[in-house]
Design an enzyme around this catalytic site. Sequence first.
Site, PDB file in Angstrom:
ATOM      1  N   ASP A  98      73.905  21.784  55.692  1.00  0.00           N
ATOM      2  CA  ASP A  98      74.999  22.463  56.372  1.00  0.00           C
ATOM      3  C   ASP A  98      75.981  21.395  56.843  1.00  0.00           C
ATOM      4  OD1 ASP A  98      76.348  24.496  57.839  1.00  0.00           O
ATOM      5  OD2 ASP A  98      74.421  25.464  58.206  1.00  0.00           O
ATOM      6  N   GLU A 265      81.036  29.361  54.397  1.00  0.00           N
ATOM      7  CA  GLU A 265      80.895  30.500  55.304  1.00  0.00           C
ATOM      8  C   GLU A 265      82.255  31.160  55.413  1.00  0.00           C
ATOM      9  OE1 GLU A 265      80.781  29.710  59.452  1.00  0.00           O
ATOM     10  OE2 GLU A 265      79.592  31.491  59.882  1.00  0.00           O
TER      11      GLU A 265
HETATM   12  C1  NOJ Z   1      79.099  29.276  62.132  1.00  0.00           C
HETATM   13  C2  NOJ Z   1      77.665  28.947  62.316  1.00  0.00           C
HETATM   14  O1  NOJ Z   1      76.901  29.636  61.370  1.00  0.00           O
HETATM   15  C3  NOJ Z   1      77.313  29.318  63.740  1.00  0.00           C
HETATM   16  O2  NOJ Z   1      75.940  29.274  63.981  1.00  0.00           O
HETATM   17  C4  NOJ Z   1      78.089  28.399  64.652  1.00  0.00           C
HETATM   18  O3  NOJ Z   1      77.893  28.796  66.000  1.00  0.00           O
HETATM   19  C5  NOJ Z   1      79.578  28.444  64.363  1.00  0.00           C
HETATM   20  N1  NOJ Z   1      79.881  28.414  62.970  1.00  0.00           N
HETATM   21  C6  NOJ Z   1      80.249  27.248  64.971  1.00  0.00           C
HETATM   22  O4  NOJ Z   1      79.872  26.093  64.273  1.00  0.00           O
END
Ligand code: NOJ
Length: 562
Positions: A98, A265
Amino acid sequence: MKKKWWQEAVVYEIYCKSFCDSDGDGIGDLRGVMSKLHVLRDLGVNCIWFTPIYTSPQVDNGYDVADYRNIDPAYGTLEDFKKLLDMAHGMGIRVIMDMVLNHSSDECEWFKESRKSKDNPYRNYYIWQPPKPDGSPPNNWGNYFREGNGSAWEFDAATNEYYLHQYSIKMPDLNWEYKPLRREIYNMLHFWLDLGVDGFRLDIFTRFKKPEGFPDTKKAPDLLLDRNGFVMDPSMCTNVEGIHEILHELYTEVFGPRDCMTVGEGAGVSHKNAADYVGALRQELDMVYHFQLSHRKLYSISTEHFRTVQKNWAEVLRKNAWAVQYLSNHDSARQVSCYGCDDERYRTDSAKLLATLIHTTPGTPFIYQGEEIGMTNVKYDTIEDYNCCYTVGDYHAMIASGVSPKEAIDLLAPRSRDNARTPYQWDGSENAGFSTGTPWIKVNPNYTHINLEADRANGDSIFAFYQELIRMRREDPAIIDGDLRFLLDDHEEILLYTRACIRQTLLVVANYSEKNVHFSIPEELENSSWRRRLTNKMDTTPSMGGSRDLLPWEVEIYELAR
Ligand code: NOJ
């Protein structure tokens, strides 16, 4: 056309903190993961996505990175990680990391330097703005975690300027306008690729680019949650013009030359703009996961919605792009509790039905840890037991606007990200076999009967059903190549679709409800001979003729005999 490995893969997301603790400190770690890799191999997955395991103060469980080139000591060392990579690769499992590139932790060396003075070489790694003449923040944006006074800007007395943080005050946004920052990031990505990782999941990539001049949002405040007139408006920083230039440069500098897999994402990505990010000719990302199916505000899927989203995304695939199929991850509640039925009677059946939907629709399936044994939501009584920044932030905002603590918990619990973050339930022993110490977040009390060991002891387990679906992905060409076509298009409970390619036709029929449903098989299917390949109701009689019943949450996969 020959597929890329990630189009044929099944990805398994590991939330390391909650997966398996090897040293009794209550926190999952890399050695814990290594001790369980064989389980993932047995399941059949061939790619792991690690949520962030870099050094971090853990304000947002690792999404606040302090050192992008190291492993958090709670999880282990770089040496452990290298060992894990070797082990995973030896089992035919690829590993993706990630990458959190919208923001870092305020404890990152870059930020520590940046805040020291206006002429520090790292100053422009972050986004600094002077106060308005009255000393207030540069605009009316609110932060996602509703921290502080609600603003997305935090004043720093050392230099009398504000820095931008869309999320926590301790997670300042990085400045993608500044070329040396970009170079730093490219070098760091190469560092992980040199180590042997196979790709990246890009956190919140649609928000890297900010609008010029940082204009106020015109959106009205949410009276329950937004504070002091600071409004949380994702549209301000999402898909801003110029984002494609950034991604294309990331591709030409890193992803393209290294031939690694990327999945983004996709907050703000729908079937309408997806191909701009993942179309093969765009040279940006390989895949993006969207929120159109598993919508976290609504947490419900109708058959009509399912058909619409899948048809729309089938169109995206036709534009020389690829899709992700998933229903839950570390940011959501548990899928069987939201979209299935987690009561004793139907938990197993609905878990299998949901799995079938995700593994038989076009794209790459992503499994979130625990869904393969039907783990469910949890409910804690007090806010002290919750950890998720959104839950805690929203709770305090609600209390401040007069909501009672019980009401606030009742409202927030079903949606809390903590539902997904309770420790993995390995067996019925203390702490679900996750840790010999005190887990960092409370175990779901239902571990005594919902756990991997109990599930696998049953020949008809959810785990075994996932294994079967994953085997089909390897062996049945229609799962990857088949065109998607829905029948019974208006049915409220029944989902019926085919996946057909030159070599094979598969048919999925599912009763997405808790009722017994009687329906007529479409005539065009009746004239063919269908062989049942998989079902969650072993004692029923296969039938693709006339009219018939489907039991609550019953699902079947058939293959057309040729
Ligand atoms: C998306 C991530 O999946 C989440 O867990 C996180 O809080 C936010 N982005 C900020 O990085």
